[in-house]
Design an enzyme around this catalytic site. Structure first.
Site, PDB file in Angstrom:
ATOM      1  N   LYS A 114       0.827  -1.214   0.000  1.00  0.00           N
ATOM      2  CA  LYS A 114       0.000   0.000   0.000  1.00  0.00           C
ATOM      3  C   LYS A 114       0.856   1.255   0.000  1.00  0.00           C
ATOM      4  O   LYS A 114       0.573   2.208  -0.728  1.00  0.00           O
ATOM      5  CB  LYS A 114      -0.939   0.015   1.215  1.00  0.00           C
ATOM      6  CG  LYS A 114      -2.086  -0.964   1.046  1.00  0.00           C
ATOM      7  CD  LYS A 114      -3.105  -0.860   2.149  1.00  0.00           C
ATOM      8  CE  LYS A 114      -4.138  -1.963   2.002  1.00  0.00           C
ATOM      9  NZ  LYS A 114      -4.909  -2.199   3.209  1.00  0.00           N
ATOM     10  N   LYS A 197      -6.386 -10.923  -5.726  1.00  0.00           N
ATOM     11  CA  LYS A 197      -7.500 -11.215  -4.808  1.00  0.00           C
ATOM     12  C   LYS A 197      -8.647 -10.238  -5.050  1.00  0.00           C
ATOM     13  O   LYS A 197      -8.412  -9.084  -5.439  1.00  0.00           O
ATOM     14  CB  LYS A 197      -7.028 -11.181  -3.348  1.00  0.00           C
ATOM     15  CG  LYS A 197      -6.999  -9.822  -2.724  1.00  0.00           C
ATOM     16  CD  LYS A 197      -6.875  -9.856  -1.191  1.00  0.00           C
ATOM     17  CE  LYS A 197      -6.774  -8.414  -0.704  1.00  0.00           C
ATOM     18  NZ  LYS A 197      -6.617  -8.196   0.686  1.00  0.00           N
ATOM     19  N   LYS A 200     -12.232  -4.439  -2.910  1.00  0.00           N
ATOM     20  CA  LYS A 200     -13.081  -3.329  -3.358  1.00  0.00           C
ATOM     21  C   LYS A 200     -12.294  -2.268  -4.137  1.00  0.00           C
ATOM     22  O   LYS A 200     -12.877  -1.418  -4.794  1.00  0.00           O
ATOM     23  CB  LYS A 200     -13.818  -2.702  -2.179  1.00  0.00           C
ATOM     24  CG  LYS A 200     -12.876  -2.120  -1.174  1.00  0.00           C
ATOM     25  CD  LYS A 200     -13.537  -1.081  -0.344  1.00  0.00           C
ATOM     26  CE  LYS A 200     -12.535  -0.240   0.396  1.00  0.00           C
ATOM     27  NZ  LYS A 200     -11.146  -0.643   0.429  1.00  0.00           N
TER      28      LYS A 200
HETATM   29  P1  TYM Z   1     -10.937  -7.103   5.590  1.00  0.00           P
HETATM   30  O1  TYM Z   1     -11.958  -6.150   6.121  1.00  0.00           O
HETATM   31  O2  TYM Z   1     -10.129  -6.692   4.429  1.00  0.00           O
HETATM   32  O3  TYM Z   1     -11.630  -8.474   5.184  1.00  0.00           O
HETATM   33  C1  TYM Z   1     -12.464  -9.223   6.060  1.00  0.00           C
HETATM   34  C2  TYM Z   1     -12.225 -10.716   5.874  1.00  0.00           C
HETATM   35  O4  TYM Z   1     -12.447 -11.095   4.520  1.00  0.00           O
HETATM   36  C3  TYM Z   1     -11.314 -11.838   4.039  1.00  0.00           C
HETATM   37  N1  TYM Z   1     -11.143 -11.571   2.598  1.00  0.00           N
HETATM   38  C4  TYM Z   1     -11.011 -12.514   1.660  1.00  0.00           C
HETATM   39  N2  TYM Z   1     -10.999 -13.861   1.725  1.00  0.00           N
HETATM   40  C5  TYM Z   1     -10.869 -14.537   0.568  1.00  0.00           C
HETATM   41  N3  TYM Z   1     -10.742 -13.946  -0.650  1.00  0.00           N
HETATM   42  C6  TYM Z   1     -10.743 -12.600  -0.766  1.00  0.00           C
HETATM   43  N4  TYM Z   1     -10.636 -12.039  -1.948  1.00  0.00           N
HETATM   44  C7  TYM Z   1     -10.875 -11.819   0.424  1.00  0.00           C
HETATM   45  N5  TYM Z   1     -10.921 -10.478   0.665  1.00  0.00           N
HETATM   46  C8  TYM Z   1     -11.083 -10.345   2.004  1.00  0.00           C
HETATM   47  C9  TYM Z   1     -10.131 -11.308   4.847  1.00  0.00           C
HETATM   48  O5  TYM Z   1      -9.083 -12.236   4.881  1.00  0.00           O
HETATM   49  C10 TYM Z   1     -10.767 -11.107   6.206  1.00  0.00           C
HETATM   50  O6  TYM Z   1     -10.756 -12.294   6.954  1.00  0.00           O
HETATM   51  N6  TYM Z   1      -7.209  -6.556   8.854  1.00  0.00           N
HETATM   52  C11 TYM Z   1      -8.506  -7.187   8.645  1.00  0.00           C
HETATM   53  C12 TYM Z   1      -9.561  -6.733   9.643  1.00  0.00           C
HETATM   54  C13 TYM Z   1      -9.203  -6.982  11.078  1.00  0.00           C
HETATM   55  C14 TYM Z   1      -9.089  -8.248  11.716  1.00  0.00           C
HETATM   56  C15 TYM Z   1      -8.771  -7.961  13.068  1.00  0.00           C
HETATM   57  C16 TYM Z   1      -9.226  -9.565  11.272  1.00  0.00           C
HETATM   58  C17 TYM Z   1      -8.942  -6.016  12.002  1.00  0.00           C
HETATM   59  N7  TYM Z   1      -8.678  -6.634  13.219  1.00  0.00           N
HETATM   60  C18 TYM Z   1      -8.577  -9.001  13.990  1.00  0.00           C
HETATM   61  C19 TYM Z   1      -9.037 -10.596  12.205  1.00  0.00           C
HETATM   62  C20 TYM Z   1      -8.718 -10.303  13.544  1.00  0.00           C
HETATM   63  C21 TYM Z   1      -8.991  -6.791   7.255  1.00  0.00           C
HETATM   64  O7  TYM Z   1      -8.594  -5.806   6.707  1.00  0.00           O
HETATM   65  O8  TYM Z   1      -9.984  -7.579   6.775  1.00  0.00           O
END
Ligand code: TYM
Length: 333
Positions: A114, A197, A200
């Site tokens: 990023k 992947k 959005k």
């Molecule tokens: P975030 O908000 O980007 O995504 C939420 C969850 O969706 C999964 N995900 C995917 N899985 C498969 N294929 C994809 N294309 C795909 N895009 C998103 C992500 O792996 C995630 O599980 N940093 C985290 C949010 C967070 C978090 C936490 C997660 C903050 N604190 C504590 C676990 C524990 C994030 O940005 O997820």
């Protein structure tokens, strides 16, 4: 006996969750409720790293909550909460920041990607310390497992390292959590660029679950495949077709092998039509539920506050153990 705990989070960075979120993580959040004591968090503090408009952030937090309930997460059984409503996340983060090496934080690939894209001057420090906040989110609740998609693996590894480091430097306070990543859906890919992947940041290749049904159908029907004509599962050479097969397999409950047999001799159009049918049927029901829940915003806010209070009880207990272990003088009762 009490159930083992899980914790996970999702950022309210868009007006809708996307199919990658659902298949990679949220589906498991729903199914894990029977076996685990579940804590599910809306990571609004993490979302602040991309400087959203305040009204958007507030709205998206509420819509995220409604979407989690619409998917089948029961707020009476699972603790659904909002990160910024539990002040212990920021408190533990400071302690963990002092345990994290600069070089260690600098090696996080999501930050590197990023910040390389944006350039140093438009990258805030919150983006750099993002994984430490995530480690705090997790360790506060002492979970055994963290259900996430593959893209979160490195953050989970940092979390485990920090837990082990704290426990050996100070005192055994933290449970060392494991990543729970379901292989078949660990990475749902972009419909237009099937080696990346789904995210959005690429609107045409990202299937938003609250998109109009016609848009969902159109995005699936115009998914990029390849110039071959055989429907086969080969994520390296046939990334687009394999992604569609994975989506259909999980959404329909049929194995990839049986789908490949079923589609033998058929063209890619037939596969796309079936994927669109299954996803649109799912989205229609989902959208009705979300809209029903959003009709009573006061009730949603009440449920959200209740969840955050429940989470804060657990988080306060962990922070008090952490503060005492590092030598902060107790402020008394
Ligand atoms: P975030 O908000 O980007 O995504 C939420 C969850 O969706 C999964 N995900 C995917 N899985 C498969 N294929 C994809 N294309 C795909 N895009 C998103 C992500 O792996 C995630 O599980 N940093 C985290 C949010 C967070 C978090 C936490 C997660 C903050 N604190 C504590 C676990 C524990 C994030 O940005 O997820």
């Amino acid at each position: 006996m009490s159930k083992p705990r899980v914790l996970s989070g999702i950022q309210p960075t868009a007006d809708s969750f996307h199919l990658g979120n659902y298949l990679g993580a949220l589906r498991n959040w729903v199914s894990m409720q029977s076996e685990f004591d579940c804590f599910y968090m809306i990571a609004d503090m993490h979302a602040l790293t991309v400087s959203p408009d305040p009204k958007d952030l507030e709205h998206r937090t509420l819509v995220s909550y409604a979407q989690l309930v619409a998917l089948g997460i029961d707020p009476a059984d699972s603790t659904i909460f909002v990160q910024s409503q539990v002040s212990e996340h920021a408190e533990l983060m400071w302690v963990l920041s002092c345990l994290t090496g600069f070089g260690e934080a600098n090696r996080m690939t999501q930050f590197k990607d990023k910040s390389a894209k944006q350039g140093n001057d438009s990258t805030n420090v919150g983006l750099f310390t993002y994984p430490i906040l995530q480690a705090s989110d997790i360790l506060l609740y002492q979970p055994k497992a963290v259900p996430v998609g593959e893209d979160q693996r490195q953050h989970l590894e940092l979390t485990r390292d920090l837990a082990l480091r704290f426990n050996s430097r100070y005192k055994e306070v933290f449970t060392v959590p494991e990543a729970h990543i379901v292989k078949a859906t660990a990475k749902i890919t972009d419909l237009q660029e099937p080696t990346a992947k789904m995210s959005k940041s690429s609107p045409t290749g990202c299937l938003m679950l609250l998109d109009p049904l016609k848009t969902i159908e159109k995005k699936i029907k115009s998914a990029v495949t390849d110039s071959d004509t055989v429907i086969a599962f080969d994520p390296v050479n046939k990334a687009g077709v394999s992604n569609l097969l994975s989506i259909l397999s999980v959404m329909s409950g049929h194995s990839i092998e049986s789908l490949v047999r079923e589609f033998e001799g058929q063209m890619y159009g037939a596969l796309k039509t079936q994927v669109a049918e299954v996803v649109v049927a799912f989205a229609e029901d989902y959208q009705n539920k979300v809209n029903g829940l959003l009709a009573d915003k006061a009730e949603l806010s009440r449920l959200m506050t209740e969840g955050s209070k429940r989470a804060a009880g657990v988080a306060a207990d962990t922070v008090s153990k952490v503060y005492s272990a590092v030598g902060f003088v107790s402020r008394g009762k």
